[in-house]
Structure formats: C-alpha cells, structure tokens
Design a protein around this motif. Structure first.
Motif: not given
Length: 284
Positions: A206-227
C-alpha cells in the motif's frame, strides 16, 4: 508444465512475502481474469497445461507481485459491492470496510428513496466506488462525486460507464471549497485519514503503490477533512439530511465529539467487520 504444478511453484515463491492463503488467492484471481478459469475448473481438469509463452506471462506477474505491487493494479480491476471497477495507481483500491459504509447508507436510505429521489454527494470519490454503488442501488437517486484529482475522476467516469449509472463528477479541492452550491439529502466521504505516525502500520504494498494524496494527513491536524466537510454539511445538507464518514479507527471518540460540538444529532459510531471503529453518521 501443468497448471497445478505451476500453482505450487507460484505460491511457494510468494510465501516469504505473503501468507499462503493470500498467495493462493492471487493465483486464482489471475487464473480467472487471464484465463476465465475458476478453482473448480482446475480441480475438474488437473492435467491442463501452460504453454511456454503462458508461463512467461505468469512469471512477469509473479515478479511484480514479489515487488509487492498490488494484484488489483496488475489486473487493472477489482470487485466492490458486487460491481466491477477499474483501478490504477491514480486511485485507492476499494476496501471491504468501505463496502460496509455503503451498505449502511443503502439500508438507511431505500425506504425514503421510494417516496422521493435522494440527492447524494460523495466527497473524495477516487475510483468512484461509493458513488457508483449508491447510484446502482438507491432507486431514482441523483448522485454527485467530487475529487481533487483529474486522473482519479477520469477513472471514476469510466467506472460509471462500466456499471451503467449516471454520476455527475466535479473537480474540486474540498479544502478550498466554501459552498457546494446546492442542497443534498446525504453527504458521504472517505477522506484521507491515516496519520504519518501510523505509517509503520501500513503494508509495504500500500505504502509504495497507492496514492499518498488519498491516504495521509498531518499528525497535528488529523481531522482537517472531517472538519471542513462537516462545515459544508451544515450549509448544504437538507433538514434531517445525513452525513456519513469512514474514519480512522483510533479517532472514533474525537469524531463523536467533533460532530456533537457542531450540533449534529443522532450521532452513531459503528465498528467494521474487524471490530475497529470505522464509520460514523450524524443528522443535521
């Protein structure tokens, strides 16, 4: 070489990387996709033989699997909620847990949908698996789907055509969107939610092949999309409209607090098949 003999070699070469059951599942996925043969066909015809050219083709796929490239990308397709979807490195591979979210939405919505067509938007659609499955299963629904990636939307549009449904696709950066400009009965999103601190839990394939744009958020603002999406829901959900999210399993409590603080009612957190907090619903 007989196929059953190659099967043993194929599984043996992959078991240092994958468990035996997973390696075996890869073999049968490829067998069905490339040769239209199922497990039962092999059992009934144990003397089926692979040509030298066919063995070479199998070996090419085998070497890519050894590099932990997802089998779904190698085959260019996967199954989700009983439907076929094309997948490629521009989109995440749909997960079983997301099927559970779709099931929840469909079960909750079909009674209302019989009396009136529902208007639904999927934010961060990727392959289109949520939007298309909903369009296929909720009668008379009008489904919209948003993504920041034009390449992902191109894949999603193709999947809508494959599954013979109409979905309106929109290219938007949801974090820069101030208004969805229309009212919806349901807003659903499976946004990026894996924190960088959780990367060590992610499988290498997963880490090496799937798009990181769709996976990861910053540790300090993990709920950014939900908010952001919840704020848009306050503007763009109809009265008693429902907001559904797939969530980070470690942040169920935080998600309940977020939705309740924003005055969503009947907030419900559900676990997935593996017992992890995985999806949440709130009503406007």
């Amino acid at each position: 070489m007989k196929i059953k003999e190659y099967r043993s070699s194929f599984i043996q070469q992959l078991t240092p990387i994958f468990d035996e059951g997973e390696a075996e599942s890869f073999f049968y996925l490829i067998l069905e996709e490339k040769y239209q043969l199922k497990r039962i066909d092999l059992a009934l015809q144990p003397d089926l033989v692979l040509s030298e050219n066919e063995i070479n083709n199998w070996n090419i796929i085998l070497e890519q699997l050894k590099k932990e490239i997802p089998v779904q990308y190698l085959l260019g397709k996967t199954s989700f909620y009983g439907l076929d979807f094309e997948v490629n490195p521009n989109v995440l591979i749909p997960r079983q847990e997301t099927e559970e979210l779709v099931q929840w939405i469909i079960e909750s919505s079909n009674v209302k949908a019989k009396s009136q067509g529902l208007k639904i938007v999927d934010i961060g659609t990727g392959s289109g698996c949520i939007a298309i499955s909903i369009a296929k299963n909720i009668a008379d629904s009008k489904v919209f789907a948003i993504d920041v990636s034009e390449n992902a939307l191109a894949t999603a549009q193709k999947n809508a055509e494959i599954n013979n449904v109409v979905v309106t696709f929109l290219n938007k950066n949801i974090l820069e969107t101030t208004d969805l400009e229309q009212q919806f009965d349901i807003i659903v999103s499976n946004p990026p939610y894996v924190r960088n601190l959780e990367k060590q839990e992610i499988k290498k394939n997963v880490l090496d092949n799937e798009p990181h744009l769709a996976l990861f958020v910053d540790d300090n603002d993990a709920l950014i999309f939900y908010k952001k999406i919840a704020q848009l829901a306050l503007l763009n959900l109809s009265e008693n409209g429902a907001l559904y999210f797939e969530i980070n399993q470690y942040l169920g409590k935080e998600m309940i607090e977020l939705l309740e603080e924003m005055n969503f009612k009947n907030v419900e957190l559900r676990k997935d098949i593996y017992g992890n907090d995985r999806m949440i619903k709130g009503t406007k």
